[in-house]
Design a protein around this motif. Structure first.
Motif, mmCIF file in Angstrom:
data_model
loop_
_atom_site.group_PDB
_atom_site.id
_atom_site.type_symbol
_atom_site.label_atom_id
_atom_site.label_comp_id
_atom_site.label_asym_id
_atom_site.label_seq_id
_atom_site.Cartn_x
_atom_site.Cartn_y
_atom_site.Cartn_z
ATOM 1 N N MET A 14 14.687 -28.602 11.604
ATOM 2 C CA MET A 14 13.267 -28.886 11.810
ATOM 3 C C MET A 14 12.328 -27.821 11.239
ATOM 4 N N GLY A 15 12.664 -26.552 11.365
ATOM 5 C CA GLY A 15 11.820 -25.498 10.796
ATOM 6 C C GLY A 15 11.681 -25.648 9.289
ATOM 7 N N PRO A 16 12.800 -25.734 8.559
ATOM 8 C CA PRO A 16 12.691 -25.942 7.107
ATOM 9 C C PRO A 16 12.008 -27.264 6.742
ATOM 10 N N TYR A 17 12.229 -28.312 7.523
ATOM 11 C CA TYR A 17 11.604 -29.607 7.279
ATOM 12 C C TYR A 17 10.082 -29.475 7.377
ATOM 13 N N ALA A 18 9.618 -28.804 8.429
ATOM 14 C CA ALA A 18 8.173 -28.590 8.593
ATOM 15 C C ALA A 18 7.623 -27.729 7.465
ATOM 16 N N ALA A 19 8.363 -26.695 7.076
ATOM 17 C CA ALA A 19 7.901 -25.798 6.012
ATOM 18 C C ALA A 19 7.766 -26.535 4.679
ATOM 19 N N THR A 20 8.695 -27.426 4.380
ATOM 20 C CA THR A 20 8.620 -28.218 3.148
ATOM 21 C C THR A 20 7.380 -29.122 3.174
ATOM 22 N N PHE A 21 7.134 -29.742 4.316
ATOM 23 C CA PHE A 21 5.942 -30.584 4.474
ATOM 24 C C PHE A 21 4.675 -29.757 4.255
ATOM 25 N N VAL A 22 4.579 -28.611 4.917
ATOM 26 C CA VAL A 22 3.390 -27.763 4.814
ATOM 27 C C VAL A 22 3.179 -27.316 3.366
ATOM 28 N N ALA A 23 4.239 -26.900 2.699
ATOM 29 C CA ALA A 23 4.109 -26.466 1.309
ATOM 30 C C ALA A 23 3.547 -27.584 0.436
ATOM 31 N N GLY A 24 4.008 -28.803 0.658
ATOM 32 C CA GLY A 24 3.531 -29.935 -0.132
ATOM 33 C C GLY A 24 2.086 -30.280 0.126
ATOM 34 N N VAL A 25 1.682 -30.356 1.380
ATOM 35 C CA VAL A 25 0.304 -30.769 1.666
ATOM 36 C C VAL A 25 -0.704 -29.663 1.423
#
Length: 143
Positions: A14-25
């Motif tokens: 979940m941490g890496p998943y959220a970080a990938t989302f944040v980087a994209g948006v």
């Protein structure tokens, strides 16, 4: 209540998943999603915009999941929570496979809270207020 998605990332992802989302948006939209408590107001506004734009639950599903991961990660970084895989009873109750456990042992469902904001809207489902009134978060020492 949403149905548990067995394809969803587990607690350790979940941490890496959220970080990938944040980087994209943040790159595409310049949204200040910095894992701060104040950034949860931005999440409230994003969800409200999706509702106003007429997004149905199915079309919004993936984005809501990503926003829920972000909200959970704010709890991890700011409130001392840890991501946990729910047991069978918790999955049935929350309708999610993962959530967060607070320092006092309470379990919360940030993914479901995001879905509630989308479904019901309004200040009663604010994610920022959810954080500010959240029981069990770590207290920071006074400076």
């Amino acid at each position: 209540m949403s149905t548990v998605d067995e394809r969803a990332p587990g607690a350790h992802e979940m941490g890496p998943y959220a970080a990938t989302f944040v980087a994209g948006v943040t790159v595409r939209n310049r949204l200040p999603l910095d894992y701060s408590v104040a950034s949860l107001r931005i999440v409230d506004c994003l969800i409200d915009g999706m509702r106003r734009g007429g997004a149905d639950r199915e079309r919004a599903r993936e984005t809501l999941w990503r926003l829920g991961a972000y909200v959970g990660e704010v709890l991890v970084r700011r409130a001392g929570a840890v991501w946990v895989d729910f047991d069978a009873d918790q999955r049935a109750y929350f309708g999610q496979a993962v959530g967060v456990r607070m320092p006092d042992g309470r379990v919360w469902n940030p993914l479901g809270k995001v879905h509630n904001r989308f479904e019901a809207g309004g200040p009663g489902e604010s994610l920022q207020i959810f954080y500010l009134t959240l029981h069990g978060r770590a207290r920071r020492a006074a400076a």
